[in-house]
Every structure is written in structure tokens, then in C-alpha cells.
Design a protein around this motif. Structure first.
Motif, PDB file in Angstrom:
ATOM      1  N   HIS A 390       0.839  -1.205   0.000  1.00 53.90           N
ATOM      2  CA  HIS A 390       0.000   0.000   0.000  1.00 53.90           C
ATOM      3  C   HIS A 390       0.873   1.254   0.000  1.00 53.90           C
ATOM      4  CE1 HIS A 390      -3.399  -2.619   0.892  1.00 53.90           C
ATOM      5  NE2 HIS A 390      -2.663  -3.152   1.859  1.00 53.90           N
ATOM      6  N   HIS A 391       0.729   2.054  -1.058  1.00 47.42           N
ATOM      7  CA  HIS A 391       1.462   3.315  -1.150  1.00 47.42           C
ATOM      8  C   HIS A 391       0.500   4.453  -1.459  1.00 47.42           C
ATOM      9  CE1 HIS A 391       5.563   1.911  -0.837  1.00 47.42           C
ATOM     10  NE2 HIS A 391       5.336   0.955  -1.713  1.00 47.42           N
ATOM     11  N   THR A 392       0.838   5.642  -0.986  1.00 51.06           N
ATOM     12  CA  THR A 392       0.174   6.880  -1.400  1.00 51.06           C
ATOM     13  C   THR A 392       1.268   7.883  -1.702  1.00 51.06           C
ATOM     14  OG1 THR A 392       0.024   7.714   0.870  1.00 51.06           O
ATOM     15  CG2 THR A 392      -1.867   6.461   0.034  1.00 51.06           C
ATOM     16  N   LEU A 393       0.972   8.837  -2.597  1.00 53.18           N
ATOM     17  CA  LEU A 393       1.994   9.781  -3.020  1.00 53.18           C
ATOM     18  C   LEU A 393       2.454  10.695  -1.892  1.00 53.18           C
ATOM     19  CD1 LEU A 393       0.623  10.751  -6.537  1.00 53.18           C
ATOM     20  CD2 LEU A 393       2.704   9.481  -6.044  1.00 53.18           C
ATOM     21  N   LYS A 394       1.546  11.044  -0.983  1.00 49.85           N
ATOM     22  CA  LYS A 394       1.883  12.027   0.055  1.00 49.85           C
ATOM     23  C   LYS A 394       2.378  11.383   1.345  1.00 49.85           C
ATOM     24  CE  LYS A 394      -1.049  15.772  -1.604  1.00 49.85           C
ATOM     25  NZ  LYS A 394      -2.138  16.731  -1.271  1.00 49.85           N
ATOM     26  N   LYS A 395       1.638  10.405   1.872  1.00 50.86           N
ATOM     27  CA  LYS A 395       1.977   9.867   3.180  1.00 50.86           C
ATOM     28  C   LYS A 395       2.926   8.680   3.133  1.00 50.86           C
ATOM     29  CE  LYS A 395      -1.988  11.476   5.856  1.00 50.86           C
ATOM     30  NZ  LYS A 395      -3.024  11.075   6.840  1.00 50.86           N
ATOM     31  N   ASN A 396       2.860   7.897   2.074  1.00 52.60           N
ATOM     32  CA  ASN A 396       3.713   6.707   2.001  1.00 52.60           C
ATOM     33  C   ASN A 396       4.175   6.476   0.561  1.00 52.60           C
ATOM     34  OD1 ASN A 396       5.049   4.319   2.748  1.00 52.60           O
ATOM     35  ND2 ASN A 396       3.228   3.074   2.360  1.00 52.60           N
ATOM     36  N   PRO A 397       4.949   7.411   0.000  1.00 54.72           N
ATOM     37  CA  PRO A 397       5.405   7.239  -1.385  1.00 54.72           C
ATOM     38  C   PRO A 397       6.384   6.076  -1.515  1.00 54.72           C
ATOM     39  CG  PRO A 397       6.546   9.073  -0.347  1.00 54.72           C
ATOM     40  CD  PRO A 397       5.493   8.624   0.628  1.00 54.72           C
ATOM     41  N   MET A 398       6.389   5.457  -2.679  1.00 55.37           N
ATOM     42  CA  MET A 398       7.318   4.356  -2.918  1.00 55.37           C
ATOM     43  C   MET A 398       8.746   4.888  -2.973  1.00 55.37           C
ATOM     44  SD  MET A 398       7.308   1.525  -5.991  1.00 55.37           S
ATOM     45  CE  MET A 398       7.914   2.651  -7.243  1.00 55.37           C
ATOM     46  N   LYS A 399       9.651   4.229  -2.279  1.00 54.93           N
ATOM     47  CA  LYS A 399      11.058   4.610  -2.247  1.00 54.93           C
ATOM     48  C   LYS A 399      11.901   3.562  -2.966  1.00 54.93           C
ATOM     49  CE  LYS A 399      11.051   4.467   2.246  1.00 54.93           C
ATOM     50  NZ  LYS A 399       9.651   4.092   2.435  1.00 54.93           N
ATOM     51  N   TYR A 400      13.101   3.956  -3.307  1.00 55.56           N
ATOM     52  CA  TYR A 400      14.028   3.032  -3.968  1.00 55.56           C
ATOM     53  C   TYR A 400      14.254   1.791  -3.102  1.00 55.56           C
ATOM     54  CZ  TYR A 400      18.402   1.182  -5.872  1.00 55.56           C
ATOM     55  OH  TYR A 400      19.366   0.361  -6.408  1.00 55.56           O
ATOM     56  N   SER A 401      14.368   1.994  -1.797  1.00 54.54           N
ATOM     57  CA  SER A 401      14.630   0.881  -0.883  1.00 54.54           C
ATOM     58  C   SER A 401      13.507  -0.155  -0.894  1.00 54.54           C
ATOM     59  CB  SER A 401      14.849   1.402   0.541  1.00 54.54           C
ATOM     60  OG  SER A 401      13.725   2.149   0.985  1.00 54.54           O
ATOM     61  N   ASP A 402      12.283   0.289  -1.246  1.00 58.00           N
ATOM     62  CA  ASP A 402      11.152  -0.652  -1.286  1.00 58.00           C
ATOM     63  C   ASP A 402      11.344  -1.718  -2.360  1.00 58.00           C
ATOM     64  OD1 ASP A 402       9.671   0.613   0.756  1.00 58.00           O
ATOM     65  OD2 ASP A 402       8.923   2.115  -0.657  1.00 58.00           O
ATOM     66  N   LEU A 403      12.144  -1.404  -3.372  1.00 58.91           N
ATOM     67  CA  LEU A 403      12.330  -2.337  -4.486  1.00 58.91           C
ATOM     68  C   LEU A 403      13.724  -2.966  -4.518  1.00 58.91           C
ATOM     69  CD1 LEU A 403      10.438  -0.384  -7.300  1.00 58.91           C
ATOM     70  CD2 LEU A 403       9.778  -2.578  -6.296  1.00 58.91           C
ATOM     71  N   GLU A 404      14.477  -2.782  -3.450  1.00 56.43           N
ATOM     72  CA  GLU A 404      15.811  -3.385  -3.410  1.00 56.43           C
ATOM     73  C   GLU A 404      15.753  -4.913  -3.407  1.00 56.43           C
ATOM     74  OE1 GLU A 404      17.586  -1.351  -0.060  1.00 56.43           O
ATOM     75  OE2 GLU A 404      18.835  -0.167  -1.418  1.00 56.43           O
ATOM     76  N   ASP A 405      14.705  -5.460  -2.794  1.00 57.19           N
ATOM     77  CA  ASP A 405      14.563  -6.924  -2.817  1.00 57.19           C
ATOM     78  C   ASP A 405      14.296  -7.413  -4.239  1.00 57.19           C
ATOM     79  OD1 ASP A 405      14.253  -9.554  -1.371  1.00 57.19           O
ATOM     80  OD2 ASP A 405      12.251  -9.412  -2.275  1.00 57.19           O
ATOM     81  N   PHE A 406      13.529  -6.630  -5.001  1.00 61.28           N
ATOM     82  CA  PHE A 406      13.295  -6.999  -6.397  1.00 61.28           C
ATOM     83  C   PHE A 406      14.606  -7.007  -7.178  1.00 61.28           C
ATOM     84  CE2 PHE A 406      12.865  -5.239 -10.736  1.00 61.28           C
ATOM     85  CZ  PHE A 406      12.365  -6.376 -11.351  1.00 61.28           C
TER      86      PHE A 406
END
Length: 498
Positions: A390-406
Motif C-alpha cells: 500500500h502506497h500513497t503519493l503524500k503519506k507513504n510514497p514508494m522509495k528506492y529501498s522498497d524495491l531493493e529486494d526486487f
């Protein structure tokens, strides 16, 4: 960020906020900054030690402009914009159809004075880039302007580049480049990971990048964004064409394609009928190099990308869900893609990361292959970063670190040693492979594959925050409404547009 950089950024933003109060949008302010910074840099190049003639008449040079005040400044600036828009090369393309959107001459002079106090040619690329990229992001956040559709989230772009790992002396294309985000991320990767010699540096600056952008204002921002990042020459030819990439095979081929084709399924054109009324008509591109004819924009871009990719070239393309499951032309194109390329990886993206609502998208990674009797794709690895994310642009934007596992699972340097994180025992694993035979056995060669259970449906305690839920409901409703409009357009025999 250095103290000097911070000071410049602060000044740029302070003027932006004042102008916003006067009705000037981020986009309008960004365009005026583009014109004025370009003029100031042209003046700096005109003088020693550069002594370069950029082609700006003496009457419209920076030194001349900054001497004007009040109504004279307003008049001179408007004349300057019109005159320079007719010049050849990069100069004419930056000022093409330019207009003054700062109606207050006093405020215009303050912006000129702010820009005049800095040496922009000598300023670090990081500083200039930070200022300009920050404004581009703010412009994208202004939902009323619609600029968000030209702005791909920078963390996602960086991940895509990290997976492709472009090499020096190779070409990189983007047939719908928006504000140039993919080019800049690739440039940063190359300068950070290689010690480039003089020949490699020249190639990177002048020959690496090429693409298209048909929206004039967006193309202008892309050209300036690249120029401020030290890509291209102030008196050179623009690397980004203003022609529609889908009209014809351009004839040249790229080593890498990084792109996010525009949102909206249908390509259409507007014309005036015999009664003087505006009508829209589906636009189908008749190209011999395409596998099939369709008015679906994303499917056409996918076919175009296949055409302009060198044999052995790699592509990373952001595409909506419908490309993975749509029948008819969609099925034909998926089968051809599996046969003629190694479609080795699909990244399922979560909602809430794009500025346009209702977007469910994926990144397709594939490598172009030579002609063969047998399909090149042996297995497709899918990473599900959507289910229970779950991401939102203002409160919880996707970061580079979120996709490091990918990136770790993608294993860009040694593809053949990948390992699934999913198994019969580890059912929560997000990385799973499917064989070619398994995929073509699916109805319509459907690539929209998922296996994780949505926890929020089974466990009320794991429900996301209310604002995230509300955003997801809005996105799903908008996506459903868009699909319903397309169905109605088909029933009525007309395209309702994008």
C-alpha cells in the motif's frame, strides 16, 4: 546539499510561491525559468573563455534584457521569445511557441536578477539538476495541470536502470520521453559506475540518448533538463524529436530502451465534420513492421519498441495491466513477444505510485533476439510487488529501498542463477517463475499472473490506514469508470477519448 546550493534552491522556491499566489502555475514558472536560465547560460558561453556564438541577436542577449525595466522589459521579453523561437537548432526548440506568463514586470525583473547572480555554466550539474528536477516534481503534483502523466516516479526509474545496467558507448532510447527522467537516471548510472575516458564522455554527452516527445511544452522541459545535466550542446541539434514515434520506423536502432508510454488505451485524432462539429476517430497505425494493427496506444508502443531495439538489445517498459490480458491484438502481440524476445521478467507494480489515478501497471523486461524457429522465451519470472502493498503519493510514497529486494531477485549481473522466493512451503514468496508452456496454455496467453492471497480480505486487523483504503477505492472506481466508457464507446461505435 551545500549551503550555496540550499540558498539557490530556497530563492527559486520563494519566487515560485509568490507567483503561485498571483495565478502562475508551477508549469508556467518552470517554463519561464527555462527560457531565462538558457539565456543566461548563452551569455556566459558568449564570453571568454568559451567565445561561442549561440545565434542570439545582440538586441535579445541577456545583458541587454537585464537593463530593461517596467513596460519596456515586458515588451522586450515578449519580442525576444517570439524571435528566438524561429531560430534553428536547440535555441529554436527551447523557445518554440514560447510565451511570457509573468504579467508583472517587477516580478519578472526579480527573477532575472536572481538568475543573474549565479554562474550557471560553472555551477555543479548536481545543483542545477536538483533545482530543475524539484520543480518538475512539484509540477507533476499539480494534478489540475495534468503534468503528472509525463512524470514517472524517480525511484522506479532508478530501479529499472539498475536492472538494465547500461554500458558506455551504447545508445539509449525513449520514444515517449516526457521530461527526460529515464535519460537522466541512465546518465547518473554511467557516470557513477564507470571511469569514462574522453571518447566515452563525448559519446555520453552527444550520442548516447535519443527519443521523441510530441507535447511541445513537455519536450521543452526535457531538452532543458538534459542540458542542465550536461547532456547535449547549447548550440547543437536537439536529441529529442517532436514527431509522433508511432507513425513510422525511424530506421535507427538502440542498445537499450527505457520508457513509460502515455496512459490511456486508445490513440485517436480529432477532426471537423461537414456539419462543423468536432469528432474523434480511432487512430490505427498502418506499419509493415508491426505484428498487427490496433488503436491501443500501449500495444503500438510495445510493437514500436520491438522494432527500434537492436538484436541483443534490452528493454524495460512500464505498461498497464490490459497489455497483459487483453484479447485480440493483445494476444497476438504477447505471443509474438514471447517468440521473438526473451521476455524474462515482469514486475507487478502497486497502485498509489503514479500521479494519474486508477493506474495498475507493470514493468516488462525483455531482450531482442535474432530470427528463430523456436520461441526465445523459456520462462518468465514474475515479482509481485502489488499484493498486500500500500502506497500513497503524500503519506507513504514508494522509495528506492522498497524495491531493493526486487533488484536482488532480478540479479542483473547473473540472470541464470536466479532463485524463486516462492515455493509450496514458502507461499508468501513474491518471486516466482513460469515456463513458456505454462503461459501459452493460459487463456489468451494471459500474463496477468498472481498467486499471493490478499490479507486484507481475510484479516480485518491487517486493513491499511483509512486514507490508503480511500485512495485505493477511488483508483479502482476510476479504473472501472474508464473501462465502462471504453465499452460504451465500442457499443456506440465511437471513441470517447482519453
Amino acid at each position: 546539499m551545500s549551503e550555496n546550493t540550499s540558498s539557490i534552491v530556497s530563492k527559486v522556491w520563494s519566487f515560485c510561491n509568490v507567483l503561485r499566489d498571483g495565478g502562475v502555475s508551477y508549469g508556467d514558472y518552470l517554463e519561464q525559468l527555462t527560457y531565462l536560465i538558457f539565456l543566461k547560460m548563452a551569455e556566459e558561453y558568449r564570453k571568454p573563455p568559451y567565445n561561442r556564438d549561440i545565434g542570439i541577436p545582440e538586441k535579445y542577449t541577456w545583458d541587454n534584457l537585464k537593463q530593461q525595466r517596467g513596460a519596456e522589459l515586458d515588451t522586450r521579453y515578449k519580442e525576444l521569445l517570439e524571435e528566438l523561437g524561429q531560430k534553428p537548432g536547440m535555441l529554436g526548440q527551447i523557445f518554440l511557441k514560447a510565451q511570457n506568463k509573468v504579467s508583472d514586470p517587477a516580478m519578472l525583473y526579480k527573477i532575472i536578477d536572481m538568475i543573474d547572480k549565479e554562474s550557471w555554466v560553472m555551477m555543479g550539474v548536481d545543483t542545477k539538476g536538483e533545482i530543475y528536477e524539484g520543480l518538475l516534481q512539484k509540477n507533476a503534483e499539480d494534478t489540475k495541470s495534468g503534468a503528472g502523466q509525463y512524470f514517472t516516479p524517480r525511484p522506479l526509474i532508478k530501479v529499472m536502470v539498475q536492472c538494465l545496467r547500461p554500458e558506455p558507448m551504447k545508445t539509449i532510447g525513449d520514444p515517449c520521453c516526457g521530461t527526460g527522467g529515464f535519460f537522466l537516471a541512465a546518465y547518473d548510472f554511467l557516470t557513477s559506475n564507470y571511469r569514462l575516458d574522453r571518447e566515452q564522455s563525448r559519446f555520453l554527452k552527444n550520442k548516447t540518448f535519443g527519443g521523441n516527445e510530441i507535447v511541445a511544452g513537455t519536450r521543452r522541459l526535457a531538452l532543458m533538463n538534459m542540458f542542465l545535466h550536461n547532456i547535449g550542446e547549447i548550440d547543437g541539434e536537439p536529441m529529442i524529436s517532436n514527431s509522433d514515434a508511432l507513425i513510422a520506423d525511424p530506421g535507427y536502432r538502440y542498445d537499450y530502451i527505457l520508457t513509460n508510454p502515455p496512459f490511456g488505451k486508445k490513440s485517436s485524432m480529432t477532426f471537423t465534420n461537414e456539419e462543423g462539429e468536432q469528432e474523434k476517430e480511432d487512430l490505427t497505425y498502418n506499419r509493415q513492421d508491426f505484428w498487427t494493427s490496433t488503436s491501443n496506444k500501449q500495444l503500438n508502443f510495445l510493437q514500436h519498441i520491438h522494432t527500434i531495439l537492436k538484436t541483443g538489445g534490452q528493454a524495460a517498459v512500464v505498461l498497464p495491466d490490459n497489455v497483459l490480458f487483453e484479447g485480440g491484438a493483445g494476444e497476438t502481440i504477447r505471443k509474438k513477444l514471447l517468440e521473438t524476445t526473451d521476455l524474462h521478467t515482469i514486475l507487478r507494480l502497486p497502485t498509489g505510485i503514479f500521479y494519474a489515478n486508477g493506474v495498475k501497471a507493470n514493468v516488462l523486461f525483455f531482450e531482442a533476439k535474432p530470427a528463430s524457429k523456436n520461441p526465445w522465451t523459456k520462462e518468465v519470472w514474475i515479482y509481485d510487488y502489488r499484493t498486500n502493498v500500500h502506497h500513497t503519493l503524500k503519506k507513504n510514497p514508494m522509495k528506492y529501498s522498497d524495491l531493493e529486494d526486487f533488484i536482488k531477485c532480478y540479479n542483473p549481473e547473473i540472470h541464470f542463477s536466479r532463485k524463486e522466493t516462492w515455493s509450496e512451503e514458502a507461499t508468501e514468496g513474491r518471486f516466482r517463475k513460469f515456463s513458456y508452456d505454462e503461459i501459452v496454455a493460459r487463456d489468451k496467453t494471459n500474463l496477468d499472473i498472481f498467486w499471493l492471497k490478499d490479507k486484507s480480505l481475510a484479516d480485518l486487523d491487517n486493513l491499511p490506514d483509512p486514507d490508503i483504503l480511500a485512495n485505493e477505492i477511488i483508483e479502482n472506481m476510476e479504473a472501472s469508470l474508464a473501462s465502462f466508457k471504453e465499452i460504451m464507446a465500442t457499443i456506440n461505435g465511437e471513441d470517447e477519448g482519453n
